[in-house]
Design an enzyme around this catalytic site. Structure first.
Site, PDB file in Angstrom:
ATOM      1  N   CYS A 191       1.343  -0.754  -0.030  1.00 23.66           N
ATOM      2  CA  CYS A 191       0.021  -0.294  -0.201  1.00 23.66           C
ATOM      3  C   CYS A 191       0.570   1.199  -0.215  1.00 23.66           C
ATOM      4  O   CYS A 191       1.933   1.084   0.734  1.00 23.66           O
ATOM      5  CB  CYS A 191      -1.115  -0.129   1.084  1.00 23.66           C
ATOM      6  SG  CYS A 191      -1.962   1.539   0.864  1.00 23.66           S
ATOM      7  N   CYS A 200     -16.415  -9.766   5.739  1.00 30.46           N
ATOM      8  CA  CYS A 200     -15.305  -8.630   5.099  1.00 30.46           C
ATOM      9  C   CYS A 200     -14.033  -8.932   4.743  1.00 30.46           C
ATOM     10  O   CYS A 200     -13.485  -9.190   5.426  1.00 30.46           O
ATOM     11  CB  CYS A 200     -15.309  -8.168   6.683  1.00 30.46           C
ATOM     12  SG  CYS A 200     -14.558  -6.119   6.373  1.00 30.46           S
ATOM     13  N   CYS A 243       0.120   0.390  10.498  1.00 26.90           N
ATOM     14  CA  CYS A 243      -0.110  -0.788   9.194  1.00 26.90           C
ATOM     15  C   CYS A 243       0.826  -1.278   8.720  1.00 26.90           C
ATOM     16  O   CYS A 243       2.014  -0.878   8.055  1.00 26.90           O
ATOM     17  CB  CYS A 243      -0.721  -0.121   8.666  1.00 26.90           C
ATOM     18  SG  CYS A 243      -1.769  -1.308   6.951  1.00 26.90           S
ATOM     19  N   CYS A 269     -19.852   1.153   8.603  1.00 27.66           N
ATOM     20  CA  CYS A 269     -18.507   0.467   9.867  1.00 27.66           C
ATOM     21  C   CYS A 269     -17.568   1.605   9.963  1.00 27.66           C
ATOM     22  O   CYS A 269     -16.874   1.432   9.062  1.00 27.66           O
ATOM     23  CB  CYS A 269     -18.877  -0.541   9.467  1.00 27.66           C
ATOM     24  SG  CYS A 269     -17.218  -1.544  11.144  1.00 27.66           S
ATOM     25  N   ARG A 278     -18.139  -3.268  18.151  1.00 30.10           N
ATOM     26  CA  ARG A 278     -16.451  -4.147  18.082  1.00 30.10           C
ATOM     27  C   ARG A 278     -15.760  -4.540  18.683  1.00 30.10           C
ATOM     28  O   ARG A 278     -15.142  -3.576  18.831  1.00 30.10           O
ATOM     29  CB  ARG A 278     -17.191  -4.415  16.188  1.00 30.10           C
ATOM     30  CG  ARG A 278     -15.970  -6.052  15.962  1.00 30.10           C
ATOM     31  CD  ARG A 278     -16.262  -6.543  14.583  1.00 30.10           C
ATOM     32  NE  ARG A 278     -17.611  -6.032  14.523  1.00 30.10           N
ATOM     33  CZ  ARG A 278     -17.411  -5.396  13.428  1.00 30.10           C
ATOM     34  NH1 ARG A 278     -17.248  -4.458  12.879  1.00 30.10           N
ATOM     35  NH2 ARG A 278     -18.911  -5.533  12.684  1.00 30.10           N
ATOM     36  N   CYS A 288     -19.820  -7.253   3.367  1.00 29.33           N
ATOM     37  CA  CYS A 288     -18.794  -5.655   4.129  1.00 29.33           C
ATOM     38  C   CYS A 288     -17.104  -6.049   3.678  1.00 29.33           C
ATOM     39  O   CYS A 288     -16.754  -6.570   3.146  1.00 29.33           O
ATOM     40  CB  CYS A 288     -18.116  -5.786   5.762  1.00 29.33           C
ATOM     41  SG  CYS A 288     -17.195  -4.622   6.148  1.00 29.33           S
ATOM     42  N   CYS A 341       0.143   4.947   7.153  1.00 29.70           N
ATOM     43  CA  CYS A 341      -0.186   4.583   8.397  1.00 29.70           C
ATOM     44  C   CYS A 341       1.001   4.308   9.170  1.00 29.70           C
ATOM     45  O   CYS A 341       1.540   2.736   8.797  1.00 29.70           O
ATOM     46  CB  CYS A 341      -1.946   4.061   8.004  1.00 29.70           C
ATOM     47  SG  CYS A 341      -2.617   4.227   6.660  1.00 29.70           S
TER      48      CYS A 341
HETATM   49  N1  SAM Z   1      -6.386   0.220   3.387  1.00 28.45           N
HETATM   50  C1  SAM Z   1      -8.122   0.662   4.121  1.00 28.45           C
HETATM   51  C2  SAM Z   1      -8.769   1.575   5.169  1.00 28.45           C
HETATM   52  O1  SAM Z   1      -6.992   2.178   5.279  1.00 28.45           O
HETATM   53  O2  SAM Z   1      -9.548   1.909   5.019  1.00 28.45           O
HETATM   54  C3  SAM Z   1      -8.702  -1.317   4.742  1.00 28.45           C
HETATM   55  C4  SAM Z   1      -7.636  -2.091   5.049  1.00 28.45           C
HETATM   56  S1  SAM Z   1      -7.024  -1.229   7.054  1.00 28.45           S
HETATM   57  C5  SAM Z   1      -6.200  -2.330   7.080  1.00 28.45           C
HETATM   58  C6  SAM Z   1      -8.366  -1.433   7.622  1.00 28.45           C
HETATM   59  C7  SAM Z   1      -8.014  -0.789   8.973  1.00 28.45           C
HETATM   60  O3  SAM Z   1      -7.789  -1.917  10.169  1.00 28.45           O
HETATM   61  C8  SAM Z   1      -7.451   0.388   9.153  1.00 28.45           C
HETATM   62  O4  SAM Z   1      -8.696   1.943   9.826  1.00 28.45           O
HETATM   63  C9  SAM Z   1      -7.253   0.460  10.933  1.00 28.45           C
HETATM   64  O5  SAM Z   1      -8.571   0.379  11.921  1.00 28.45           O
HETATM   65  C10 SAM Z   1      -7.539  -1.489  10.915  1.00 28.45           C
HETATM   66  N2  SAM Z   1      -5.710  -1.593  11.356  1.00 28.45           N
HETATM   67  C11 SAM Z   1      -4.917  -1.868  10.932  1.00 28.45           C
HETATM   68  N3  SAM Z   1      -2.913  -2.059  11.288  1.00 28.45           N
HETATM   69  C12 SAM Z   1      -4.197  -2.334  12.939  1.00 28.45           C
HETATM   70  C13 SAM Z   1      -3.531  -2.850  13.939  1.00 28.45           C
HETATM   71  N4  SAM Z   1      -1.914  -3.000  13.570  1.00 28.45           N
HETATM   72  N5  SAM Z   1      -3.449  -2.565  15.071  1.00 28.45           N
HETATM   73  C14 SAM Z   1      -5.129  -2.535  15.294  1.00 28.45           C
HETATM   74  N6  SAM Z   1      -5.981  -2.225  14.033  1.00 28.45           N
HETATM   75  C15 SAM Z   1      -5.282  -2.082  13.241  1.00 28.45           C
HETATM   76  C1  DTB Z   2     -11.054  -3.160  11.719  1.00 29.83           C
HETATM   77  O1  DTB Z   2     -11.528  -1.824  12.001  1.00 29.83           O
HETATM   78  N1  DTB Z   2     -10.451  -3.480  12.030  1.00 29.83           N
HETATM   79  C2  DTB Z   2     -10.205  -4.293  11.019  1.00 29.83           C
HETATM   80  C3  DTB Z   2     -10.887  -4.370   9.873  1.00 29.83           C
HETATM   81  N2  DTB Z   2     -11.908  -3.126  10.784  1.00 29.83           N
HETATM   82  C4  DTB Z   2     -10.946  -4.753   8.590  1.00 29.83           C
HETATM   83  C5  DTB Z   2      -8.582  -5.101  10.897  1.00 29.83           C
HETATM   84  C6  DTB Z   2      -7.324  -4.818  11.863  1.00 29.83           C
HETATM   85  C7  DTB Z   2      -6.209  -5.527  11.879  1.00 29.83           C
HETATM   86  C8  DTB Z   2      -5.299  -5.803  12.574  1.00 29.83           C
HETATM   87  C9  DTB Z   2      -4.119  -5.520  12.015  1.00 29.83           C
HETATM   88  C10 DTB Z   2      -3.913  -7.139  10.960  1.00 29.83           C
HETATM   89  O2  DTB Z   2      -4.430  -7.858  10.830  1.00 29.83           O
HETATM   90  O3  DTB Z   2      -3.351  -6.370   9.634  1.00 29.83           O
HETATM   91 FE1  SF4 Z   3      -2.897   1.360   3.107  1.00 31.73          FE
HETATM   92 FE2  SF4 Z   3      -2.397  -0.176   6.054  1.00 31.73          FE
HETATM   93 FE3  SF4 Z   3      -3.326   2.749   5.695  1.00 31.73          FE
HETATM   94 FE4  SF4 Z   3      -4.834   1.366   4.959  1.00 31.73          FE
HETATM   95  S1  SF4 Z   3      -4.282   1.468   6.466  1.00 31.73           S
HETATM   96  S2  SF4 Z   3      -4.357   3.128   3.995  1.00 31.73           S
HETATM   97  S3  SF4 Z   3      -3.894  -0.498   4.005  1.00 31.73           S
HETATM   98  S4  SF4 Z   3      -2.174   1.596   4.454  1.00 31.73           S
END
Ligand code: SAM
Ligand code: DTB
Ligand code: SF4
Length: 307
Positions: free
Chosen positions: A47, A91, A54, A182, A254, A122, A51
């Site tokens: 990506c 989802c 992430c 959501c 959730r 979702c 963030c």
């Molecule tokens: N790329 C899209 C976005 O950013 O909306 C969808 C996927 S992103 C991984 C979805 C959500 O996962 C993020 O908004 C965040 O709330 C959650 N998330 C990602 N990494 C995480 C982590 N290490 N710990 C907890 N929540 C996480």
């Molecule tokens: C949300 O609020 N939490 C989920 C889902 N929406 C997409 C993702 C959690 C990701 C946790 C870290 C990972 O597994 O990469």
């Molecule tokens: Fe990309 Fe992760 Fe940010 Fe979603 S949360 S936009 S997957 S870097």
């Protein structure tokens, strides 16, 4: 509710806050019901966004192994297995800043196929442009997940490739297309209590409020800027759930990422505080989740029923 009002909830003695949150919960839901959503990463890693939490950002050393968009058949197989295990919603997540039209067509096919299995659908695909939410709705999508993640003030310390206001704009498109929303956030990213209250106030001010509010506990990913974020007190996490329940009385709250590391007792306290939904199944997107057998045993011990 204003940020100050929500902050005042956080300041209550824990027992008073729990009593209040549970009373609101009981007035709006059967407190013994729990909704279960399964997650699948349909496109992983690579990506372009940065963030800080992430595992899928190409900017971080700790980036997970990249995988191309899954086929519809692969997604259907995973969704059938999730349904078999008892999930009611499926989802699908993609590591995109925003989907290209060609990708969206493929995801729309996935949505239709999952919907045909009798599951709620979702997706979480990043920011949407005009018309994309409508195309997903047309394909049979029920919910779009797009988290505000943290207060606008703290957001700029966590992400610099987009702004929290871009996320608000996408949520407007999602609502405008008639999809259910959501949206929630992450706790434990070095934010203050005021930031947590501000995030909840911002979510609660949406009209209508999001149907589903995921509260994630940061999963610290080695090699990301937040790998060593200071852990927050578990009771502060419970307070966040309770405050979300009071501020958004009719939303499903959730208990999301982070359950794997929580004791049964802590999870039960979160359910008492008003959480009535979980991510269910062995994986989240790129990290492990609490396993389904453990969840089933816990629900049996405390009398929670899946809805
Ligand atoms: N790329 C899209 C976005 O950013 O909306 C969808 C996927 S992103 C991984 C979805 C959500 O996962 C993020 O908004 C965040 O709330 C959650 N998330 C990602 N990494 C995480 C982590 N290490 N710990 C907890 N929540 C996480
Ligand atoms: C949300 O609020 N939490 C989920 C889902 N929406 C997409 C993702 C959690 C990701 C946790 C870290 C990972 O597994 O990469
Ligand atoms: Fe990309 Fe992760 Fe940010 Fe979603 S949360 S936009 S997957 S870097």
């Amino acid at each position: 509710m204003s940020t100050a009002e929500i902050e005042a909830l956080f300041e209550l003695p824990l027992m008073d806050l729990l009593f209040r949150a549970h009373s609101v919960h009981r007035a709006n839901f059967n407190p013994n019901d729990i909704q279960r959503s399964a997650l699948l990463s349909v496109k992983t890693g690579g990506c372009g966004e940065n963030c800080g939490y992430c595992s899928q950002s190409a900017h971080h050393e700790g980036e997970t192994k990249r995988e191309a968009l899954l086929s519809v058949d692969e997604v259907v197989a995973a969704a059938s297995a999730a349904k078999e295990q008892g999930a009611s919603r499926f989802c699908m997540g993609a590591a995109w800043r925003s989907p290209k039209d060609k990708d969206l067509e493929k995801v729309a096919e996935m949505v239709s196929a999952v919907k045909a299995l009798g599951l709620e659908t979702c997706v979480t695909l990043g920011m949407l442009k005009e018309g994309q939410a409508e195309a997903l709705k047309e394909a049979g999508l029920d919910y779009y997940n797009h988290n505000l993640d943290t207060s606008a003030e703290h957001y700029i310390k966590i992400v610099s490739t987009h702004q929290q206001s871009d996320r608000v704009e996408t949520l407007g498109r999602v609502r405008g297309a008639g999809l259910k929303v959501c949206s929630g956030g992450i706790v434990g990213m070095g934010e203050s209590r005021r930031d947590r209250a501000a995030l909840l106030a911002q979510l609660a001010a949406m009209a209508p409020q999001p149907e589903s509010v995921p509260i994630n506990h940061l999963q610290p990913i080695p090699g990301t800027p937040l790998a060593d974020a200071p852990a927050i007190d578990v009771f502060e996490f419970v307070r966040t759930i309770a405050a979300a329940r009071i501020a958004m009385p009719k939303s499903f709250v959730r208990l999301s990422a982070g359950r794997q590391g929580m004791s049964d007792e802590l999870q039960a306290m979160c359910f008492f505080a008003g959480a009535n939904s979980i991510f269910y199944g062995e994986r989240l997107l790129t990290t492990d989740n609490a396993d389904a057998e453990r969840d089933q045993a816990l629900f049996a011990r405390i009398g929670l029923s899946a809805i």
